[in-house]
Design a protein around this motif. Structure first.
Motif, short mmCIF file in Angstrom:
data_model
loop_
_atom_site.label_atom_id
_atom_site.label_comp_id
_atom_site.label_asym_id
_atom_site.label_seq_id
_atom_site.Cartn_x
_atom_site.Cartn_y
_atom_site.Cartn_z
N ALA A 30 0.59 -1.15 -0.04
CA ALA A 30 0.11 0.01 0.02
C ALA A 30 0.97 1.18 0.13
N GLU A 31 2.05 1.28 0.71
CA GLU A 31 2.72 2.53 0.84
C GLU A 31 4.18 2.06 1.01
N LEU A 32 5.16 3.03 0.90
CA LEU A 32 6.41 3.11 1.43
C LEU A 32 6.66 4.38 2.33
N LEU A 33 7.56 4.18 3.13
CA LEU A 33 7.83 5.33 4.14
C LEU A 33 9.26 5.52 4.23
N ALA A 34 9.79 6.81 4.43
CA ALA A 34 11.22 7.31 4.49
C ALA A 34 11.28 8.39 5.96
N ASP A 35 12.23 8.17 6.44
CA ASP A 35 12.68 9.07 7.44
C ASP A 35 14.30 9.65 7.29
N VAL A 36 14.15 10.86 6.75
CA VAL A 36 15.33 11.48 6.32
C VAL A 36 15.85 12.70 7.27
N ASP A 37 17.05 12.79 7.59
CA ASP A 37 17.78 14.08 8.04
C ASP A 37 17.54 15.11 7.23
N PRO A 38 16.68 16.16 7.90
CA PRO A 38 16.48 17.30 7.09
C PRO A 38 17.57 18.00 6.25
N ARG A 39 18.85 17.97 6.72
CA ARG A 39 20.03 18.45 6.05
C ARG A 39 20.56 17.69 4.76
N ASN A 40 19.84 16.23 4.69
CA ASN A 40 20.25 15.42 3.64
C ASN A 40 19.52 15.76 2.34
N THR A 41 19.77 16.85 1.80
CA THR A 41 18.90 17.54 0.71
C THR A 41 19.16 16.48 -0.56
N PRO A 42 20.22 16.03 -0.80
CA PRO A 42 20.20 14.89 -2.03
C PRO A 42 18.87 13.79 -1.70
N SER A 43 19.31 13.14 -0.67
CA SER A 43 18.10 12.16 -0.36
C SER A 43 16.70 12.50 -0.42
N LEU A 44 16.41 13.86 0.04
CA LEU A 44 15.15 14.31 0.17
C LEU A 44 14.58 14.45 -1.39
N LYS A 45 15.62 15.35 -2.30
CA LYS A 45 15.30 15.55 -3.62
C LYS A 45 14.99 14.21 -4.36
N LEU A 46 15.85 13.02 -4.08
CA LEU A 46 15.64 11.78 -4.69
C LEU A 46 14.28 11.34 -4.42
N LEU A 47 13.77 11.16 -3.03
CA LEU A 47 12.64 10.75 -2.81
C LEU A 47 11.40 11.35 -3.61
N GLU A 48 11.53 12.75 -3.36
CA GLU A 48 10.60 13.72 -4.18
C GLU A 48 10.42 13.42 -5.57
N ARG A 49 11.57 13.01 -6.31
CA ARG A 49 11.61 12.86 -7.52
C ARG A 49 10.56 11.64 -7.95
N HIS A 50 10.62 10.71 -6.82
CA HIS A 50 10.01 9.60 -6.92
C HIS A 50 8.69 9.44 -6.40
N ALA A 51 8.17 10.59 -6.29
CA ALA A 51 6.66 10.99 -5.82
C ALA A 51 6.55 10.72 -4.36
N PHE A 52 7.60 10.55 -3.26
CA PHE A 52 7.58 10.60 -2.03
C PHE A 52 6.97 11.93 -1.61
N VAL A 53 5.84 12.15 -0.70
CA VAL A 53 5.49 13.49 -0.05
C VAL A 53 5.54 13.62 1.23
N GLU A 54 6.28 14.77 1.67
CA GLU A 54 6.49 15.07 3.05
C GLU A 54 5.07 14.97 3.78
N THR A 55 5.20 14.39 4.95
CA THR A 55 4.03 14.23 5.91
C THR A 55 4.14 14.99 7.00
N HIS A 56 5.13 14.94 7.55
CA HIS A 56 5.73 15.68 9.05
C HIS A 56 7.17 15.83 8.92
N ARG A 57 7.33 16.57 10.16
CA ARG A 57 8.93 16.73 10.64
C ARG A 57 8.95 16.55 12.36
N VAL A 58 9.81 15.98 12.78
CA VAL A 58 9.87 15.69 14.21
C VAL A 58 11.54 16.04 14.62
#
Length: 167
Positions: A116-144
């Motif tokens: 049904a889904e995939l989830l990811a937990d990324v350090d907010p400083r890790n811009t390359p990983s965040l961009k990679l996930l966003e290019r593959h349609a991952f959507v930010e849900t929240h930050r902690v």
């Protein structure tokens, strides 16, 4: 479904004990491990224990792969604990689109398996990983704040989600 994923340039396969040397080279590299959930591995035994946990993970809850390029292990991608996806690539291979290629193949596999889904937990400083996930349609849900203690540092998390259900 097969325990191997093939892409144009990569073979993603299950971990084996003989992967330890290549993975330790990556996991002892401070650049590679900058945003990982543990400090760089200083002892081979640490990487051996990590690899053994990957090999011994229950397939009902884990779908994790070693990424190989031309027969050499260059990282890992998958879900040690479904549906949480994670990846680690040798910095020598960064910038070639290999993580994107591996991630696309893994997403296709999980979709074909009916996840049904995939989830990811990324350090907010890790811009390359965040961009990679966003290019593959991952959507930010929240930050902690303060979710991981890595060495002496307290790190934050950006949580992302990819809906795999057919539309």
């Amino acid at each position: 479904m097969a325990d191997e994923i093939r892409t144009e340039r990569l073979v993603m396969r299950r971990a084996r004990p003989d992967d330890v040397t290549a993975l330790h080279r990556i996991m002892s590299d401070p650049v590679a491990m900058r945003y990982w959930s543990t400090p760089p591995h200083t002892e081979l035994a640490t990487t051996e224990a990590w690899l053994e946990s990957m090999i011994g993970a229950d397939p009902a809850h884990s779908d994790d792969f070693i990424i190989t390029l031309d027969g050499a292990s260059i990282g890992k991608l998958g879900a040690w604990k479904l549906p949480d996806v994670g990846f680690l690539i040798d910095p020598a291979e960064w910038g070639r689109g290999l993580a994107s290629e591996a991630l696309a193949a893994f997403i296709a596999r999980r979709r074909a398996l009916g996840s049904a889904e995939l989830l990811a937990d990324v350090d907010p400083r890790n811009t390359p990983s965040l961009k990679l996930l966003e290019r593959h349609a991952f959507v930010e849900t929240h930050r902690v704040a303060g979710t991981w203690k890595v060495g002496d540092a307290l790190c934050d998390s950006v949580y992302l989600r990819l809906d795999l259900r057919p539309r």
